[in-house]
Every structure is written in structure tokens, then in C-alpha cells.
Design an enzyme around this catalytic site. Structure first.
Site, PDB file in Angstrom:
ATOM      1  N   ASN A  18      25.185  34.955  20.773  1.00 35.46           N
ATOM      2  CA  ASN A  18      24.064  34.404  21.540  1.00 35.46           C
ATOM      3  C   ASN A  18      24.235  34.808  23.014  1.00 35.46           C
ATOM      4  OD1 ASN A  18      22.643  32.573  23.238  1.00 35.46           O
ATOM      5  ND2 ASN A  18      22.395  31.169  21.512  1.00 35.46           N
ATOM      6  N   GLY A  51      22.496  34.127  25.649  1.00 40.26           N
ATOM      7  CA  GLY A  51      22.342  33.015  26.600  1.00 40.26           C
ATOM      8  C   GLY A  51      23.656  32.288  26.795  1.00 40.26           C
ATOM      9  N   ASP A  57      30.339  25.815  19.453  1.00 37.20           N
ATOM     10  CA  ASP A  57      29.270  25.376  18.563  1.00 37.20           C
ATOM     11  C   ASP A  57      28.544  24.254  19.276  1.00 37.20           C
ATOM     12  OD1 ASP A  57      28.100  25.956  15.896  1.00 37.20           O
ATOM     13  OD2 ASP A  57      28.298  23.792  15.706  1.00 37.20           O
ATOM     14  N   SER A  58      27.243  24.370  19.315  1.00 35.61           N
ATOM     15  CA  SER A  58      26.491  23.429  20.126  1.00 35.61           C
ATOM     16  C   SER A  58      25.166  23.129  19.469  1.00 35.61           C
ATOM     17  CB  SER A  58      26.295  24.015  21.524  1.00 35.61           C
ATOM     18  OG  SER A  58      25.900  25.366  21.436  1.00 35.61           O
ATOM     19  N   PHE A 112      17.750  29.162  27.683  1.00 39.09           N
ATOM     20  CA  PHE A 112      17.481  29.694  26.343  1.00 39.09           C
ATOM     21  C   PHE A 112      17.279  28.527  25.393  1.00 39.09           C
ATOM     22  CE2 PHE A 112      21.456  28.781  24.090  1.00 39.09           C
ATOM     23  CZ  PHE A 112      22.316  28.503  25.132  1.00 39.09           C
ATOM     24  N   GLY A 113      16.978  28.845  24.162  1.00 37.15           N
ATOM     25  CA  GLY A 113      16.871  27.816  23.126  1.00 37.15           C
ATOM     26  C   GLY A 113      15.904  26.693  23.496  1.00 37.15           C
ATOM     27  N   HIS A 122      26.214  20.343  28.692  1.00 34.21           N
ATOM     28  CA  HIS A 122      27.224  20.176  27.644  1.00 34.21           C
ATOM     29  C   HIS A 122      28.225  21.334  27.668  1.00 34.21           C
ATOM     30  CE1 HIS A 122      23.857  22.555  26.504  1.00 34.21           C
ATOM     31  NE2 HIS A 122      24.279  22.834  25.286  1.00 34.21           N
TER      32      HIS A 122
HETATM   33  P1  ITT Z   1      26.668  31.772  17.873  1.00 36.38           P
HETATM   34  O1  ITT Z   1      26.922  30.993  16.599  1.00 36.38           O
HETATM   35  O2  ITT Z   1      26.743  33.251  17.682  1.00 36.38           O
HETATM   36  O3  ITT Z   1      27.481  31.285  19.039  1.00 36.38           O
HETATM   37  P2  ITT Z   1      24.108  30.415  17.807  1.00 36.38           P
HETATM   38  O4  ITT Z   1      22.879  30.469  18.673  1.00 36.38           O
HETATM   39  O5  ITT Z   1      23.911  30.557  16.317  1.00 36.38           O
HETATM   40  O6  ITT Z   1      25.136  31.524  18.341  1.00 36.38           O
HETATM   41  P3  ITT Z   1      25.094  27.702  17.395  1.00 36.38           P
HETATM   42  O7  ITT Z   1      25.312  27.868  15.926  1.00 36.38           O
HETATM   43  O8  ITT Z   1      26.128  26.973  18.192  1.00 36.38           O
HETATM   44  O9  ITT Z   1      24.895  29.105  18.138  1.00 36.38           O
HETATM   45  O10 ITT Z   1      23.676  27.023  17.599  1.00 36.38           O
HETATM   46  C1  ITT Z   1      23.375  26.451  18.791  1.00 36.38           C
HETATM   47  C2  ITT Z   1      21.864  26.346  18.912  1.00 36.38           C
HETATM   48  O11 ITT Z   1      21.600  25.113  19.632  1.00 36.38           O
HETATM   49  C3  ITT Z   1      21.314  27.467  19.783  1.00 36.38           C
HETATM   50  O12 ITT Z   1      20.874  28.561  19.023  1.00 36.38           O
HETATM   51  C4  ITT Z   1      20.173  26.755  20.492  1.00 36.38           C
HETATM   52  O13 ITT Z   1      19.053  26.706  19.637  1.00 36.38           O
HETATM   53  C5  ITT Z   1      20.705  25.336  20.661  1.00 36.38           C
HETATM   54  N1  ITT Z   1      21.414  25.220  21.954  1.00 36.38           N
HETATM   55  C6  ITT Z   1      22.769  25.125  22.163  1.00 36.38           C
HETATM   56  N2  ITT Z   1      23.054  25.074  23.472  1.00 36.38           N
HETATM   57  C7  ITT Z   1      21.876  25.140  24.107  1.00 36.38           C
HETATM   58  C8  ITT Z   1      21.513  25.164  25.465  1.00 36.38           C
HETATM   59  O14 ITT Z   1      22.409  25.147  26.433  1.00 36.38           O
HETATM   60  N3  ITT Z   1      20.208  25.226  25.758  1.00 36.38           N
HETATM   61  C9  ITT Z   1      19.267  25.284  24.808  1.00 36.38           C
HETATM   62  N4  ITT Z   1      19.522  25.309  23.498  1.00 36.38           N
HETATM   63  C10 ITT Z   1      20.821  25.234  23.136  1.00 36.38           C
END
Ligand code: ITT
Length: 198
Positions: A10, A12, A68-69, A147-148, A175
Site C-alpha cells: 500500500n 499510502g 495491519d490496520s 488514502f483509503g 493510529h
Molecule cells: P498491505 O496489507 O499490503 O499493507 P492493505 O491496504 O491491504 O496493504 P491492510 O490489510 O492493513 O492493508 O488494510 C488496511 C485498510 O484499512 C486499508 O486498505 C485502508 O482501506 C484502511 N486504512 C488503514 N489505515 C488507514 C488510514 O491511515 N487512512 C485511511 N484508511 C486506512
């Protein structure tokens, strides 16, 4: 500079990691060949962060960390939570789905928090840290940054959405910012990477 591998695809997240964890050269796990993507089948953020950190360590042989977030919405019993990335196919569709689910939820019941777990793995050490940030979900997007889910997450600390915040503002209270600060402190106490020289 000391090298550490970030177990994320990711961009972002990767940008934020590089802004917050200064003092480290952060490589992406995507730069290492022959990688099998681990299945993120943990029930908690910590479990999934560990799955990512262990896989990145296996793949790179270098000190590695995974994040993981996700966004936990109180009115939805904590959803999308660990499923935040898979809630719908695209970031825009994820926001639209969430706004739809919360359509009839009153303003005072729209509270939510982001959680971020960070896990570390090298040949000797393995640990996790976790942090959160609180706010609520708006009815419309505000801001183009981040992002997200950032455009619909109104931060209680900042008094604006993460999407409307400058990256330094977001990192100071987010976070991920908080978890990475705890993570950096812990790395210092373990003197991890010290042998690599600065
Ligand atoms: P990686 O597993 O490759 O790190 P991912 O995007 O799949 O990338 P996660 O499984 O941890 O990561 O999913 C986290 C999702 O939660 C992320 O795609 C966003 O949709 C949301 N998210 C996490 N942190 C965020 C932030 O700071 N701002 C906005 N959305 C966030």
C-alpha cells in the site's frame, strides 16, 4: 543508514512509514523476488501484522515489519475492522458502501476509530505494538489527501478529516503515527539494526 523492510504493498502506508520512521532506510517487500503473498487470515490486527512481518523476513532475510490496520465503526459493531481493505473492490466503493450502511445512523452514533498494529521480526526478536485514533464518520467526503477512508474520517484530535489534513498533521495523531512511534522506541531499546551502523 540502517535498512528495514516494510511488509506492505500500500503506497499510502509506505509514504507515511517513510515520513514517520526517519533514521531508517525503508525498503518495500515488493522489491524482493520470489515472494508468496501471505494469507491475512488472522482474527486481530496484531495477528495479521505478525503474518506480514514474518513473511517479509522469510523473503528478504532483513529486519522486517508489517502494519495491519483498519477502521472500526461502533454502529457496525467494529466493522469493517480487519476486513477494511476487502470491504468492497476499490477505495471509492469502500467509502460508498460504508456511507450507505450508515445512512440512517444519527450523528451522535457515528463514532469510529482507526487501529494500527505493527509487528517486527528479525533473527532474534519478534514483537507487536498497537495504537488507535478516534473520530467519527461524516456523511460526505471532505478533502483529497491521505488514502483509503481518510476523506470520511473526522479526527477528534484535528477537528477535520484526515483527507483534509496535511500529512504531518495526520501523522502526529494517527493510529499509524502513534503505533510507529511506539515501534521506534522499542527498536531503540533492543538496539535493533545498531550493528548495521547509521
Ligand atoms: P498491505 O496489507 O499490503 O499493507 P492493505 O491496504 O491491504 O496493504 P491492510 O490489510 O492493513 O492493508 O488494510 C488496511 C485498510 O484499512 C486499508 O486498505 C485502508 O482501506 C484502511 N486504512 C488503514 N489505515 C488507514 C488510514 O491511515 N487512512 C485511511 N484508511 C486506512
Amino acid at each position: 543508514m540502517k535498512k528495514i523492510v516494510a511488509a506492505t504493498h500500500n503506497k499510502g502506508k509506505l509514504n507515511e512509514m517513510r515520513e514517520i520512521l526517519t533514521g531508517w532506510e525503508i525498503l518495500s517487500v515488493a522489491d524482493f523476488d520470489n515472494g508468496v503473498e501471505p494469507e491475512e487470515n488472522g482474527k486481530t490486527f496484531r495477528e495479521n501484522a505478525l503474518i506480514k512481518a514474518r513473511a517479509a523476513y522469510e523473503r528478504s532475510g532483513l529486519p522486517s515489519f508489517g502494519d495491519d490496520s483498519g477502521l472500526c465503526v461502533d454502529a457496525l459493531d467494529g466493522a469493517p475492522g480487519v476486513h477494511s481493505a476487502r470491504y468492497a473492490p476499490t477505495p471509492e466503493a469502500r467509502i460508498d458502501k460504508l456511507l450507505g450502511e450508515l445512512k440512517d445512523v444519527a450523528d451522535e452514533r457515528r463514532t469510529a476509530h482507526f487501529t494500527c498494529a505493527v509487528a517486527y521480526k528479525d533473527g532474534e526478536n519478534e514483537f507487536t505494538v498497537e495504537a488507535r485514533t478516534d473520530g467519527y464518520i461524516l456523511r460526505e467526503r471532505e478533502g483529497e489527501g491521505g488514502f483509503g477512508y481518510d476523506p470520511i474520517f473526522f479526527s477528534s484530535d484535528l477537528g477535520k478529516t484526515f483527507g483534509a489534513a496535511a500529512s504531518e498533521e495526520k501523522n502526529a495523531v494517527s493510529h499509524r503515527g502513534r503505533a510507529l512511534k511506539l515501534f521506534a522506541e522499542k527498536l531503540k531499546t533492543l538496539n535493533v539494526g545498531g550493528q548495521q551502523g547509521a
